[in-house]
Design a protein around this motif. Structure first.
Motif, PDB file in Angstrom:
ATOM      1  N   THR A 191      -6.151  57.972  37.907  1.00 28.16           N
ATOM      2  CA  THR A 191      -7.265  57.097  38.309  1.00 28.16           C
ATOM      3  C   THR A 191      -6.699  55.909  39.084  1.00 28.16           C
ATOM      4  OG1 THR A 191      -7.092  55.698  36.339  1.00 28.16           O
ATOM      5  CG2 THR A 191      -8.565  57.621  36.190  1.00 28.16           C
ATOM      6  N   MET A 192      -7.565  55.255  39.830  1.00 25.41           N
ATOM      7  CA  MET A 192      -7.140  54.051  40.533  1.00 25.41           C
ATOM      8  C   MET A 192      -6.891  52.910  39.542  1.00 25.41           C
ATOM      9  SD  MET A 192      -6.704  54.676  43.665  1.00 25.41           S
ATOM     10  CE  MET A 192      -6.773  53.081  44.486  1.00 25.41           C
ATOM     11  N   GLN A 193      -7.599  52.932  38.433  1.00 23.73           N
ATOM     12  CA  GLN A 193      -7.345  51.946  37.379  1.00 23.73           C
ATOM     13  C   GLN A 193      -5.897  52.047  36.899  1.00 23.73           C
ATOM     14  OE1 GLN A 193      -8.978  49.449  36.072  1.00 23.73           O
ATOM     15  NE2 GLN A 193      -7.536  49.063  34.388  1.00 23.73           N
ATOM     16  N   GLU A 194      -5.433  53.266  36.664  1.00 25.75           N
ATOM     17  CA  GLU A 194      -4.036  53.458  36.262  1.00 25.75           C
ATOM     18  C   GLU A 194      -3.097  53.028  37.387  1.00 25.75           C
ATOM     19  OE1 GLU A 194      -3.481  57.591  34.984  1.00 25.75           O
ATOM     20  OE2 GLU A 194      -5.499  57.545  34.186  1.00 25.75           O
ATOM     21  N   GLY A 225     -11.164  53.719  32.075  1.00 27.52           N
ATOM     22  CA  GLY A 225     -12.067  53.538  33.220  1.00 27.52           C
ATOM     23  C   GLY A 225     -11.469  54.120  34.476  1.00 27.52           C
ATOM     24  N   TRP A 226     -12.103  53.832  35.583  1.00 29.63           N
ATOM     25  CA  TRP A 226     -11.699  54.448  36.851  1.00 29.63           C
ATOM     26  C   TRP A 226     -11.441  53.381  37.896  1.00 29.63           C
ATOM     27  CZ3 TRP A 226     -15.446  56.222  33.560  1.00 29.63           C
ATOM     28  CH2 TRP A 226     -15.205  57.473  32.997  1.00 29.63           C
ATOM     29  N   THR A 285     -17.015  55.929  42.132  1.00 26.09           N
ATOM     30  CA  THR A 285     -17.286  57.097  41.292  1.00 26.09           C
ATOM     31  C   THR A 285     -16.034  57.436  40.502  1.00 26.09           C
ATOM     32  OG1 THR A 285     -16.751  58.458  43.220  1.00 26.09           O
ATOM     33  CG2 THR A 285     -19.094  58.097  42.725  1.00 26.09           C
ATOM     34  N   PRO A 286     -16.166  58.088  39.335  1.00 26.37           N
ATOM     35  CA  PRO A 286     -17.430  58.411  38.682  1.00 26.37           C
ATOM     36  C   PRO A 286     -18.031  57.194  38.003  1.00 26.37           C
ATOM     37  CG  PRO A 286     -15.599  59.054  37.288  1.00 26.37           C
ATOM     38  CD  PRO A 286     -14.998  58.547  38.561  1.00 26.37           C
ATOM     39  N   ALA A 292     -20.242  57.703  26.704  1.00 29.35           N
ATOM     40  CA  ALA A 292     -19.303  57.048  25.788  1.00 29.35           C
ATOM     41  C   ALA A 292     -18.081  56.424  26.451  1.00 29.35           C
ATOM     42  CB  ALA A 292     -18.855  58.034  24.708  1.00 29.35           C
ATOM     43  N   ALA A 293     -17.536  57.055  27.485  1.00 27.55           N
ATOM     44  CA  ALA A 293     -16.287  56.544  28.060  1.00 27.55           C
ATOM     45  C   ALA A 293     -16.519  55.586  29.228  1.00 27.55           C
ATOM     46  CB  ALA A 293     -15.401  57.708  28.502  1.00 27.55           C
ATOM     47  N   HIS A 294     -17.770  55.285  29.502  1.00 21.46           N
ATOM     48  CA  HIS A 294     -18.087  54.400  30.632  1.00 21.46           C
ATOM     49  C   HIS A 294     -18.330  52.986  30.132  1.00 21.46           C
ATOM     50  CE1 HIS A 294     -18.807  57.643  33.687  1.00 21.46           C
ATOM     51  NE2 HIS A 294     -18.943  58.356  32.590  1.00 21.46           N
TER      52      HIS A 294
END
Lengths: 396, 396
Positions: A70-73, A395-396, B14-15, B372-374
Motif C-alpha cells: 500500500t502507499m501507506q506502507e 489503511g491505504w 481507493t480502496p 471493519a478495516a476502513h
C-alpha cells in the motif's frame, strides 16, 4: 501518549495481538539464512507486519530494502531504510503521481520501485519536471503461473513494454519481478518446489527479453513464503521476497512450511461465557479480531498432502495464556465480536477448566488477515512480560 | 486536519468506503417506521456504522439510545445521547471495572446497560464506592434459540440469577434482551418469522420469571435486522434492535430483507490490471478492503429459498462509479490487496470497457465486516459529490 511501562500479559485488554519476540526473531533468522543459502538477497514483504519496529528487526530490511502493498506502507517505511522499497502491486495513476511528486519535494517515496505490466499505468500521470534528474524506477511484473497480474515471459507485449518503458525519458527500467502465489494452492511440497522453478524460469526468460533489447535487468525478484522455503535453487535471480514468514500461521504449518512452535502471532482473548450443555466457550474475539479467513479449510480436502497435519482449524487453534497449545480445541464460529471454542472431533472440552475471564491465545489461519483490523502488537518476552507496543501502518 | 472540501467521487483514493446518503436515510426511515408499526422502540445497533455522524441521523438514537459491541463504541457514543447504550455482549471484568470507574468519575459510561448471563461476570470487579448513588445497570441475556449466549427462559439458573443480581447492592437489574441471530441461518422468510416469534416468546417467558420474583422488567429487548423486518408482532416486548439495516448488503438482499437498490455501502476501487486472455479485471480492493466474508455462499444451496435471488456473490457484486449494477460481474477472488472481477456464468466481461484507472464500486456481502478495516466513510450526494468524511470508531 503516556510512556510505555512493562506489564504482565494477563493485564492487557482483549482482544489484541500478541507477538512472541523470540519466535519472531527465530523466524527472521531462519529466512535470512535461507536466502543466504540460496545465494540471493532477501527483500522482506512488510505487508504482514506493517510495523516499523518489526521491520527494523529484519537485517535485510537495512541491506536490501523491503516490499510493500500500500502507499501507506510505502510512506511509513520510506524513511526507515537507505535501500529501495518495491511497491509490488500495479499502481493507480494517483499512486504514481504521489510518487513522482514526492521525488521532487519531500523525497519520502524517492526509493520506491513500482511494478507495472502495461504502459497504460502511466496514462494521466504528470511527467517529472524537465531537468529533474530522478526517474520513476520501474520493474515489469512477470506472470509465472498465478495468472493474477503480470505478463507471461513469452507474451509479445513484453518486448514492446520493455521498449516503451526505456523510451520514456522519466522512467528507469530496473528489472523484473514475479510472485508464485499459486504456491498457496499447492497440495504437496513437490508442487511448491515446481512452482518455485516456474518463478525462476519465468524471470530468467524475461531477463533474456531484456538482453535481446540491449536493456540491463539488475533486479530479478521472485518469491512467496512457500516457494522460498522449498526452492531447490534460484539461479539467475537476484532476490527473494517473502512476508508471512515473520509470524508464520496455521496455513503455513499445514503446508509444511514451518512447525506449530514457530507461530509468533496470536490473538489474546478472554472467556466471556460458558455453556455446559453445549460444551462450548464464548470468547471476546470474533470475525473482526480473527478475520473471516478460512484458508485452512483446504486441508479438509483428502487430496491435500498437508505436511503439517493441522487439518481444518476453523477460525483458529487455541492456546492457554502461556502459549501452550490446548490440543483438540478450536474456534468453530466467529461473529463480529463473539467467537466460540469447541472440542475437535475425538476431543473433549470441560468448561470447568475455563472460568469466565480466563485468557486464551488464538493461533490464526492467516496472520496477514488476522492482524488487519488491529492497530498494534503487544510484544511478549519469555518472562511473560509485554515489553512494547508496536503500531501497525493500516489503511491505504 | 485541513478543513473538508466538497470533492467529486472520481477524485477519492481507493480502496475506500462510499455511503450513499439518500439510501442511508431511506433505510433509516424505513426501520423507524417499521418499529413504529410494531409498537416498540428502536434501539439501533451502532456496530455496523461505528460512526457518530451516522448515528446522529437515526432519530431513535436520540429518543431510545443505541446498542454497542465494544467498549470503544460505548466510549465514543457515550457522550452523544441522553439515553442509554446497551453493551450487548457479556462483558469482561475489565469492561465492568471501566464502567464502574467511569460512573464515579467522568460519567462517559454512565448510561451503559450491561448484559450478563451469569453472576460470574462480576467476579473480580471492584464494587462501586459505598454511598455512591449510581448502580451497574444490568440486563440478563436470554437465549431464544441461537445458543450463542444467554440463559434459556426455562433454565433453573434464571430465577437464581434474578435473585443474585437484585441482591447485589450496586446492581440495578433493568430487564432482559435476546438476539435471534439464528435468523441469519434461515432458508426462508417463514422461518425468519418463526424465529422472531421465538424471540418474543423467550422474552415474555423471561419477564414472567421476573414477575414471579417480584422484580420489575422495564426493558424487554429483541431483534436482528431479519427478524425485525419480518416479525408478525412483538407484543410484550418494549424495543427492537437492528444494525445492518442502515447499509443493508447482499446477504440481506438474498434473504429478502431489502432490494438491491437499498444498498447504501460500497467499496470504491479502481481497475489496476486487465487480462484479455482470462476475461478478468484486477482491482485495488482485496481481502482487507472487502473482507473475507463469504456469507452469500449460503445462497448457492438449492434448499435456500432466497427471496432476493442474488445467488452466491463471491466477494461482492460490481457497480460502475455511478452506482449502477453491472449485471453479471462479480469479485471472484480477494487476496490481501488485489481483487479479481470476472463475469458470472452466462455473462461476458469485455475488458475493453474497463481501461486501467476505471473506478468501480463493489457491493459487499456483509457490510459490518467489509467496513471493519476502513477508517472512515466518504459520504456521497446524488450529484456525485462527496460532502463529508465520517470517521469510524474501530478497535476495542
Amino acid at each position: 501518549m503516556s510512556p510505555w511501562a512493562l506489564r504482565q500479559l494477563d493485564t492487557i485488554e482483549t482482544p489484541s495481538l500478541v507477538v512472541d519476540q523470540n519466535r519472531l526473531d527465530r523466524n527472521i533468522e531462519r529466512m535470512e539464512s535461507r536466502a543466504k543459502d540460496l545465494g540471493v538477497a532477501l527483500r522482506p514483504h512488510l505487508k504482514t507486519g506493517k510495523s516499523i519496529e518489526l521491520a527494523e528487526r529484519i537485517p535485510s530490511f537495512h541491506t536490501t530494502g523491503g516490499t510493500v502493498s500500500t502507499m501507506q506502507e510505502a510512506t511509513a517505511f520510506g524513511d526507515q531504510t537507505e535501500k529501495t522499497l518495491l511497491y509490488a502491486r500495479t499502481p493507480t495513476a494517483s499512486a504514481l503521481s504521489a510518487i513522482g511528486m514526492s521525488q521532487q519535494t519531500d523525497f519520502r517515496l524517492n526509493r520506491v520501485l513500482v511494478a507495472v505490466d502495461s504502459i497504460e499505468h502511466f496514462e494521466g500521470v504528470p511527467p517529472l519536471a524537465p531537468g529533474y534528474q530522478g526517474r520513476f524506477r520501474v520493474l515489469i511484473e512477470i506472470d509465472s503461473g498465478e495468472h493474477r497480474s503480470g505478463l507471461q515471459p513469452d507474451d509479445p507485449d513484453l518486448p514492446r513494454l520493455v521498449r516503451e518503458l526505456t523510451d520514456k525519458p522519466d522512467i528507469r527500467l530496473e528489472g523484473v519481478f514475479t510472485h508464485g502465489g499459486h504456491s498457496y494452492e499447492a497440495k504437496s511440497i513437490d508442487t511448491v518446489r515446481a512452482i518455485a522453478e516456474q518463478e525462476r524460469q519465468a524471470i530468467v526468460a524475461a531477463a533474456e527479453i531484456f538482453a535481446e533489447a540491449g536493456v540491463d535487468c539488475p533486479i530479478r525478484s521472485v518469491g512467496s513464503t512457500p516457494t522460498v522455503t522449498h526452492a531447490t535453487h534460484y539461479d539467475g535471480c537476484t532476490e527473494v521476497r517473502a512476508g508471512v514468514f515473520v509470524f508464520q500461521d496455521l496455513f503455513q504449518v499445514g503446508m509444511g512450511n514451518c512447525d506449530r512452535d514457530d507461530l509468533a502471532l496470536s490473538v489474546a482473548t478472554r472467556v466471556i461465557g460458558r455453556r455446559a450443555r453445549d460444551h462450548r466457550l464464548l470468547i471476546d474475539a470474533g470475525g473482526i479480531a480473527l478475520s473471516k479467513d478460512r484458508s485452512t479449510r483446504a486441508f479438509a480436502n483428502p487430496d491435500h498432502q498437508a505436511a503439517g497435519d493441522v487439518g481444518d482449524c476453523g477460525y483458529g487453534l487455541v492456546c492457554n495464556a502461556e502459549g501452550e497449545l490446548l490440543e483438540g480445541l478450536q474456534v468453530v464460529e466467529a461473529w463480529q465480536e463473539h467467537g466460540v471454542v469447541e472440542a475437535r472431533p475425538g476431543f473433549e472440552l470441560d468448561i470447568e477448566d475455563f472460568p469466565i475471564g480466563t485468557m486464551l491465545r488464538i493461533l490464526p489461519n492467516h496472520a496477514c488477515m488476522t492482524a488487519a483490523a488491529h492497530e498494534a502488537y503487544n510484544v511478549l518476552m519469555p518472562n511473560g512480560q509485554i515489553r512494547a507496543r508496536w503500531k501497525r501502518e493500516n489503511g491505504w
